[in-house]
Design a protein around this motif. Structure first.
Motif, short mmCIF file in Angstrom:
data_model
loop_
_atom_site.label_atom_id
_atom_site.label_comp_id
_atom_site.label_asym_id
_atom_site.label_seq_id
_atom_site.Cartn_x
_atom_site.Cartn_y
_atom_site.Cartn_z
N GLY A 19 -34.92 -36.35 41.47
CA GLY A 19 -33.53 -36.61 41.14
C GLY A 19 -32.58 -35.55 41.66
N PHE A 20 -32.81 -35.07 42.89
CA PHE A 20 -31.91 -34.08 43.49
C PHE A 20 -30.61 -34.77 43.87
CE2 PHE A 20 -30.30 -31.15 46.68
CZ PHE A 20 -30.65 -29.91 46.14
N PRO A 21 -29.45 -34.18 43.55
CA PRO A 21 -28.17 -34.81 43.85
C PRO A 21 -28.02 -35.10 45.34
CG PRO A 21 -27.86 -33.00 42.32
CD PRO A 21 -29.28 -32.91 42.79
N THR A 22 -27.73 -36.33 45.69
CA THR A 22 -27.72 -36.76 47.08
C THR A 22 -26.57 -36.17 47.87
OG1 THR A 22 -28.83 -38.81 46.43
CG2 THR A 22 -27.75 -38.81 48.57
N HIS A 23 -25.43 -35.96 47.22
CA HIS A 23 -24.28 -35.38 47.95
C HIS A 23 -24.56 -33.95 48.38
CE1 HIS A 23 -23.43 -33.90 43.87
NE2 HIS A 23 -22.68 -32.97 44.44
N VAL A 24 -25.43 -33.26 47.65
CA VAL A 24 -25.82 -31.90 48.03
C VAL A 24 -26.83 -31.96 49.17
CG1 VAL A 24 -26.89 -29.75 47.24
CG2 VAL A 24 -25.38 -31.04 45.69
N LYS A 25 -27.82 -32.83 49.04
CA LYS A 25 -28.86 -32.95 50.07
C LYS A 25 -28.27 -33.32 51.43
CE LYS A 25 -33.05 -34.82 49.48
NZ LYS A 25 -34.17 -35.80 49.36
N LEU A 26 -27.27 -34.21 51.44
CA LEU A 26 -26.72 -34.72 52.69
C LEU A 26 -25.58 -33.87 53.25
CD1 LEU A 26 -26.69 -38.59 52.07
CD2 LEU A 26 -28.44 -37.19 53.19
N ASN A 27 -25.31 -32.75 52.62
CA ASN A 27 -24.26 -31.85 53.11
C ASN A 27 -24.86 -30.91 54.16
OD1 ASN A 27 -21.86 -30.51 53.44
ND2 ASN A 27 -22.07 -29.29 51.58
N CYS A 28 -25.19 -31.47 55.33
CA CYS A 28 -25.90 -30.72 56.35
C CYS A 28 -25.78 -31.42 57.70
CB CYS A 28 -27.39 -30.59 55.98
SG CYS A 28 -28.22 -32.20 55.87
N LYS A 29 -26.28 -30.76 58.74
CA LYS A 29 -26.42 -31.37 60.06
C LYS A 29 -27.88 -31.20 60.48
CE LYS A 29 -22.08 -32.41 60.52
NZ LYS A 29 -21.62 -33.82 60.51
N VAL A 30 -28.53 -32.30 60.86
CA VAL A 30 -29.95 -32.26 61.17
C VAL A 30 -30.28 -33.10 62.40
CG1 VAL A 30 -30.70 -31.84 58.78
CG2 VAL A 30 -30.39 -34.19 59.59
N GLU A 31 -31.51 -32.93 62.87
CA GLU A 31 -31.98 -33.72 64.00
C GLU A 31 -32.51 -35.08 63.55
OE1 GLU A 31 -35.27 -33.45 67.66
OE2 GLU A 31 -35.07 -31.80 66.22
N TYR A 32 -33.18 -35.09 62.40
CA TYR A 32 -33.82 -36.32 61.91
C TYR A 32 -33.26 -36.73 60.55
CZ TYR A 32 -37.65 -35.88 65.32
OH TYR A 32 -38.40 -35.80 66.47
N PHE A 33 -32.87 -38.00 60.43
CA PHE A 33 -32.65 -38.59 59.10
C PHE A 33 -33.72 -39.64 58.90
CE2 PHE A 33 -30.60 -41.90 56.35
CZ PHE A 33 -30.81 -41.21 55.17
N ILE A 34 -34.50 -39.48 57.85
CA ILE A 34 -35.65 -40.35 57.59
C ILE A 34 -35.46 -41.07 56.26
CG2 ILE A 34 -38.14 -40.42 57.24
CD1 ILE A 34 -38.28 -37.79 58.88
N PRO A 132 -37.61 -30.30 53.93
CA PRO A 132 -37.46 -30.89 55.26
C PRO A 132 -36.38 -30.24 56.12
CG PRO A 132 -37.83 -32.63 53.68
CD PRO A 132 -37.68 -31.35 52.88
N LEU A 133 -35.33 -29.73 55.48
CA LEU A 133 -34.24 -29.08 56.21
C LEU A 133 -34.74 -27.91 57.06
CD1 LEU A 133 -31.19 -29.62 56.35
CD2 LEU A 133 -30.87 -27.84 54.63
N ASN A 134 -35.87 -27.30 56.63
CA ASN A 134 -36.44 -26.18 57.38
C ASN A 134 -36.92 -26.57 58.77
OD1 ASN A 134 -37.88 -25.10 54.27
ND2 ASN A 134 -36.04 -24.28 55.24
N VAL A 135 -37.18 -27.87 58.98
CA VAL A 135 -37.61 -28.34 60.31
C VAL A 135 -36.61 -29.35 60.87
CG1 VAL A 135 -40.06 -27.87 59.93
CG2 VAL A 135 -39.13 -30.10 59.28
N GLY A 136 -35.37 -29.28 60.38
CA GLY A 136 -34.31 -30.12 60.94
C GLY A 136 -34.36 -31.57 60.51
N ALA A 137 -34.79 -31.82 59.28
CA ALA A 137 -34.89 -33.20 58.80
C ALA A 137 -34.34 -33.32 57.38
CB ALA A 137 -36.34 -33.66 58.82
N SER A 140 -34.47 -39.45 52.54
CA SER A 140 -33.94 -40.13 51.36
C SER A 140 -34.76 -41.39 51.09
CB SER A 140 -32.47 -40.52 51.54
OG SER A 140 -31.64 -39.39 51.42
N ASN A 141 -35.02 -41.65 49.85
CA ASN A 141 -35.72 -42.87 49.43
C ASN A 141 -34.89 -44.10 49.75
OD1 ASN A 141 -35.80 -44.83 46.81
ND2 ASN A 141 -37.85 -44.18 47.37
N SER A 142 -35.55 -45.22 50.02
CA SER A 142 -34.81 -46.45 50.36
C SER A 142 -33.91 -46.90 49.22
CB SER A 142 -35.79 -47.56 50.74
OG SER A 142 -36.75 -47.78 49.73
N GLY A 143 -34.33 -46.66 47.99
CA GLY A 143 -33.48 -47.00 46.85
C GLY A 143 -32.24 -46.15 46.79
N THR A 144 -32.38 -44.88 47.15
CA THR A 144 -31.23 -43.98 47.22
C THR A 144 -30.24 -44.47 48.27
OG1 THR A 144 -32.70 -42.14 46.67
CG2 THR A 144 -30.52 -41.58 47.53
#
Length: 442
Positions: A19-34, A132-137, A140-144
């Motif tokens: 249950g990590f807050p999604t707005h915090v997790k997605l406040n980044c720039k990465v190579e992979y979104f999975i 995952p951010l440590n390797v540029g990724a 997020s769960n499909s439900g999220t």
């Protein structure tokens, strides 16, 4: 309002994990979104249902998230046996002329573990204790992701799709308002087929066990995806009742140092220095103040060692959980000596087939159950916890006797703090405020 702000306002947290807050997790720039659609745990089918029936919504939100975080690679991961779901997503990709790719995985456990999925798609091992951010990724769960689509259309998180399976008369995927009791979910499924049962909240490997007596008070939260009813005398239920002292004594008397727990550990196989057999030896010898024991801190608690690998029926996972608590109480944190880790060359040959795992757990008959879909629970009352996942508890912004509408903000986390907003899951009258807000339907 930008996408991250909409996500924060809607109270979105990781729907399939801690249950990590999604707005915090997605406040980044990465190579992979999975997007994780592999439904890590056996028997659960809520993510499959959503990908099959809401593929357009999931795809559109995936595209938007990918753009927002600047991802060069946007991938939806799912199992190759999910034929209907693959077809639905491929049709959506064609419909929207999308560049989103599908990654199809063998059916093994724990294919849906975040770190395993990142390795499968990128070929990179996340450092032990890392994210995952440590390797540029970002994962997020499909439900999220579905909830993000809802937020894009100004809808907050007010319900969950929950798989209810096992010893129930009508196995189902239910649409459940947040704050509904487990008892009401079971009743919607025609009740249980047996009198003496135990409930697993989540999946059989990592889900939390709950006594029959607690179904009146345990409510569905934003992170709940499954309810499994098993007989009270089932192997999984009996193992849950074992004390830590009993587990220690078993390790002393029966651990043969066969190494199987380490050989099949998913984290060890991607290169993490986690050796459960060494931890079991240390617990048996009561030599707990050494480097090998600290490895418990990077255990993901998947349960492969305990419920599949060990030929003696011992409890490496629960020993690790016990040691984690002791180490954290002492302020001990994991520190990487070397971030340059690589996967075991035998990894491909040591993956645990899901069907074989289910058989080993004695749950095969439930895997064959046919699920009714999208039955909606309509509770007369909900009790919505003000803390739904990781972070601070939301502060109530309503009072007793206030009339609220479904989707209305009723609990707010102060801006800048970790946590998630809470919304009314049904329309009604606020009857009680404590660490939860109780709403009675009108």
């Amino acid at each position: 309002m930008d996408l991250l702000e909409k996500i924060r306002e809607a109270g979105i947290i990781g729907a399939g994990g801690a249950g990590f807050p999604t707005h915090v997790k997605l406040n980044c720039k990465v190579e992979y979104f999975i997007v994780n659609g592999l439904e890590c745990e056996p028997l659960l089918a809520s993510d499959k249902f959503m990908m099959r029936n809401y593929s357009d919504e999931i795809l559109q939100a995936t595209e938007e998230i990918g753009k927002a975080i600047g991802a060069q690679h946007v991938v939806i991961g799912l199992k190759e046996e999910y034929e209907e779901e693959i077809k639905a997503l491929k049709n959506s990709i064609l419909k929207f002329n999308s560049k989103v790719k599908l990654h199809l995985s063998r059916a093994f456990y724990p294919a849906g573990d975040e770190q395993i999925l990142v390795y499968e798609i990128t070929g990179k091992t996340i450092p032990p204790g890392g994210i995952p951010l440590n390797v540029g990724a970002v994962v997020s769960n499909s439900g999220t992701v579905f909830n993000v689509f809802e937020a894009m259309h100004n809808k907050s998180v007010t319900y969950k799709f929950v798989t209810v399976i096992g010893e129930v008369n009508i196995p189902s995927i239910l649409k459940v308002p947040i704050g509904t009791t487990v008892k009401e979910c079971l009743e919607k499924c025609g009740g249980t087929t047996i009198k003496d049962y135990m409930i697993i909240m989540g999946g059989p490997m990592m889900g939390r066990k709950m006594k029959k007596e607690d179904i009146d008070t345990r409510v569905i939260k934003k992170t709940d995806g499954g309810i499994i009813a098993i007989p009270k005398d089932h192997y999984l239920a009996q193992k849950e009742n074992m004390t830590i002292e009993h587990m220690k004594n078993q390790a002393k008397s029966a651990c043969i140092q066969c190494h199987f727990c380490t050989d099949m550990c998913p984290r060890n196989l991607i290169g993490h220095p986690l050796n459960p057999h060494k931890i079991m030896r240390n617990i048996a010898l009561e030599q707990l103040d050494n480097e090998a024991t600290k490895q418990a801190l990077i255990c993901c608690e998947c349960g492969v060692c305990e419920l599949y690998a060990c030929p003696m029926g011992l409890s490496p996972k629960r020993i690790n959980v016990y040691l984690k608590g002791k180490l954290r109480d002492r302020g001990v944190k994991w520190q990487n000596v070397n971030n340059a880790v690589s996967a075991n060359v035998f990894r491909e040959y040591r993956k645990v087939p899901t069907d074989r795992l289910v058989a080993r757990l004695g749950l095969s008959k439930y895997k064959r159950q046919r699920l009714q879909e999208e039955e909606e629970v309509k509770p007369a009352e909900v009790r919505i916890p003000l803390r739904q996942g990781i972070g601070a508890e939301a502060s109530p912004i309503v009072k007793v006797n206030d009339v609220v509408e479904q989707g209305q903000l009723i609990g707010m986390v102060e801006e800048g703090k970790m946590g998630s907003n809470v919304h009314a899951s049904i329309s009604g009258v606020v009857s009680e405020i404590s660490d939860s807000i109780v709403i009675k339907a009108i």
